[in-house]
Design a protein around this motif. Structure first.
Motif, PDB file in Angstrom:
ATOM      1  N   GLN A   9      -8.011   5.979   3.499  1.00  0.00           N
ATOM      2  CA  GLN A   9      -8.108   6.149   4.942  1.00  0.00           C
ATOM      3  C   GLN A   9      -8.351   7.616   5.261  1.00  0.00           C
ATOM      4  O   GLN A   9      -7.717   8.507   4.709  1.00  0.00           O
ATOM      5  CB  GLN A   9      -6.815   5.670   5.598  1.00  0.00           C
ATOM      6  CG  GLN A   9      -6.857   5.676   7.115  1.00  0.00           C
ATOM      7  CD  GLN A   9      -5.575   5.109   7.706  1.00  0.00           C
ATOM      8  OE1 GLN A   9      -4.701   4.627   6.984  1.00  0.00           O
ATOM      9  NE2 GLN A   9      -5.472   5.159   9.017  1.00  0.00           N
ATOM     10  N   ARG A 329      -4.459   0.173  -1.196  1.00  0.00           N
ATOM     11  CA  ARG A 329      -4.548   0.366   0.257  1.00  0.00           C
ATOM     12  C   ARG A 329      -3.209   0.807   0.833  1.00  0.00           C
ATOM     13  O   ARG A 329      -3.159   1.619   1.755  1.00  0.00           O
ATOM     14  CB  ARG A 329      -5.036  -0.927   0.925  1.00  0.00           C
ATOM     15  CG  ARG A 329      -6.469  -1.301   0.573  1.00  0.00           C
ATOM     16  CD  ARG A 329      -6.882  -2.592   1.256  1.00  0.00           C
ATOM     17  NE  ARG A 329      -8.244  -2.953   0.904  1.00  0.00           N
ATOM     18  CZ  ARG A 329      -8.571  -3.647  -0.183  1.00  0.00           C
ATOM     19  NH1 ARG A 329      -7.630  -4.043  -1.019  1.00  0.00           N
ATOM     20  NH2 ARG A 329      -9.832  -3.937  -0.450  1.00  0.00           N
ATOM     21  N   LEU A 330      -2.129   0.264   0.295  1.00  0.00           N
ATOM     22  CA  LEU A 330      -0.811   0.684   0.761  1.00  0.00           C
ATOM     23  C   LEU A 330      -0.536   2.129   0.366  1.00  0.00           C
ATOM     24  O   LEU A 330      -0.013   2.905   1.174  1.00  0.00           O
ATOM     25  CB  LEU A 330       0.277  -0.234   0.198  1.00  0.00           C
ATOM     26  CG  LEU A 330       1.713   0.120   0.592  1.00  0.00           C
ATOM     27  CD1 LEU A 330       1.877   0.149   2.107  1.00  0.00           C
ATOM     28  CD2 LEU A 330       2.698  -0.857  -0.036  1.00  0.00           C
ATOM     29  N   ALA A 333      -2.416   4.256   2.806  1.00  0.00           N
ATOM     30  CA  ALA A 333      -1.786   4.278   4.127  1.00  0.00           C
ATOM     31  C   ALA A 333      -0.515   5.124   4.114  1.00  0.00           C
ATOM     32  O   ALA A 333      -0.225   5.857   5.068  1.00  0.00           O
ATOM     33  CB  ALA A 333      -1.474   2.857   4.581  1.00  0.00           C
ATOM     34  N   ALA A 401      -1.886  -2.732   6.162  1.00  0.00           N
ATOM     35  CA  ALA A 401      -2.605  -2.139   5.028  1.00  0.00           C
ATOM     36  C   ALA A 401      -3.012  -3.192   4.007  1.00  0.00           C
ATOM     37  O   ALA A 401      -4.105  -3.125   3.428  1.00  0.00           O
ATOM     38  CB  ALA A 401      -1.721  -1.080   4.351  1.00  0.00           C
TER      39      ALA A 401
END
Length: 431
Positions: A9, A329-330, A333, A401
């Motif tokens: 991100q 993705r976590l 994030a 996420a």
């Protein structure tokens, strides 16, 4: 852009101001300086008028749109562009969300986006000078810098010598600094004084290096060391979890492949580095570091000490090697949240409590805290949390996420391993 960074991100900051404030000139300088420093910078420009078009009538892409296509992608070696037609106006956060992998996205405009903003005010611009005077009057009167700041100015309760201009009048400044304002770029003395009273950094319009130093420290994506804690023999598993066969390969390979996309550095802490040497030949491009535990004692906290001492970068993501659905993705994030909140730990929390083995940590402060707790004989990870600033990452944010969840599922026994392997191989729990 490196495709492995496309899950990351992008942090963003908005450069805002009134017409002829010099926003575009400042944005250009910021992009050039940060790029010269080796950072990957994206940009967004808010166009206030409808109907602008970047497509050229008569060109093939224009003809595609005229034929009815609502989205056209133009691709060539080294470049790609997308033209999309939709009703209304895209939200800035949605635009930035579609721009992953940048160290920073510099947005021009979008004052109400909710992004941190840098307010631009230029001497000689009547609107900027009016804003600066109202800004200073509010600061001297002790007015809070909140979203109702303009209304407070209009209500003429700022202690200014003259009544505030009426709403909608030609001289009312409008577009005031808000609680989202993190810095001011200006050459107007009143604006500089107001910023100082509000304890907001103020930079000259030509102080590009100083402003970029501020942006790099506070808002650009920090490099992340991803540490997979592999330990050694597991009593419940009956052998090393890292090398136990899972879906036809050692389990550690699944973790390496899942987490590499968000790792600027990939470290595996292990008491059996000789048994994991094969990873260097399987993944030669990933520069995996195998690090033996620094203390000859078991416990989660000593493992954290090894992770923080081994890490090169300021942010450290720690993940257990038995989390078969560990989420890149976590991690992304969490790292983003760590940067935005300036916390020391971003840790998921759910009905079971903290999930410290899928969290992101600020290396320096957490290393100091872990060392202090180890001196006191502690072995639990969470024992050092009271010594640092902890940001809880709730279940809703986890699901934002990683919508399918499951990030914290781990396998501790041969039975759990076989059940999870069966679910994945037969498609009932594939990822």
């Amino acid at each position: 852009m490196d495709s492995t960074r496309m899950m990351l991100q992008s942090p963003a900051v908005a450069i805002v101001g009134r017409h002829n404030s010099g926003k575009t000139t400042l944005v250009e300088k910021i992009i050039a300086e940060l790029t010269a420093r080796g950072l990957d910078v994206g940009s967004v420009k808010h166009h206030g008028h409808s109907g602008f078009d970047i497509d050229i009538p008569g060109k093939d892409s224009w003809r595609h749109r005229q034929a009815g296509a609502t989205e056209v992608v133009i691709s060539s070696p080294g470049q790609i562009a997308t033209i999309r037609t939709f009703d209304g106006e895209a939200e800035c956060n949605e635009i930035v969300h579609r721009m992953p992998g940048h160290d920073l996205v510099v947005v021009e405009g979008y004052r109400k986006s909710g992004l941190p903003t840098i307010e631009v005010m230029r001497a000689g611009n009547p609107h900027d000078e009016q804003v600066a005077e109202t800004f200073l009057a509010a600061a001297r009167a002790g007015e809070p810098l909140t979203e109702d700041f303009v209304q407070a100015a209009r209500a003429a309760r700022l202690g200014a010598p003259e009544e505030a201009p009426a709403p909608g009048s030609a001289v009312h400044p409008g577009k005031m600094p808000t609680s989202a304002t993190v810095a001011v770029a200006t050459d107007i003395p009143a604006a500089i004084e107001a910023a100082q009273l509000y304890d907001i950094p103020a930079f000259g319009l030509n102080d590009t290096q100083e402003l970029c130093d501020f942006l790099q420290e506070r808002f650009t994506r920090h490099r992340v060391s991803v540490v997979i804690q592999a330990g050694g023999e597991s009593s419940r598993m009956g052998r090393s979890k890292a090398t136990v066969p899972f879906c036809g390969r050692p389990l550690i390979m699944r973790l390496v492949e899942r987490l590499s996309p968000v790792a600027d550095e990939l470290i595996i802490t292990t008491n059996e580095p000789e048994n994991l040497e094969f990873l260097h030949s399987v993944y030669p491009e990933r520069g995996i570091r195998l690090v033996r535990d620094v203390r000859d004692e078991r416990g989660a906290l000593p493992g954290m000490l090894t992770a923080f001492q081994a890490a090169t970068f300021p942010f450290v993501a720690v993940v257990a090697c038995d989390m078969v659905f560990a989420s890149p993705r976590l991690v992304s994030a969490e790292a983003f949240e760590l940067c935005q909140t300036r916390a020391d730990v971003v840790v998921p929390v759910n009905k079971h409590g903290f999930e410290p083995m899928h969290a992101v940590y600020r290396r320096k402060t957490c290393l100091d805290a872990v060392e202090k707790m180890l001196e006191q004989g502690e072995k639990r990870v969470q024992s050092f949390y009271p010594l640092v600033k902890v940001c809880e990452f709730p279940q809703k944010r986890v699901l934002d996420a990683e919508p399918r969840g499951r990030c914290f599922v781990n396998v501790n026994t041969p039975e759990e391993l076989r059940a999870m392997e069966h679910a994945i191989l037969h498609g009932s729990d594939d990822d």
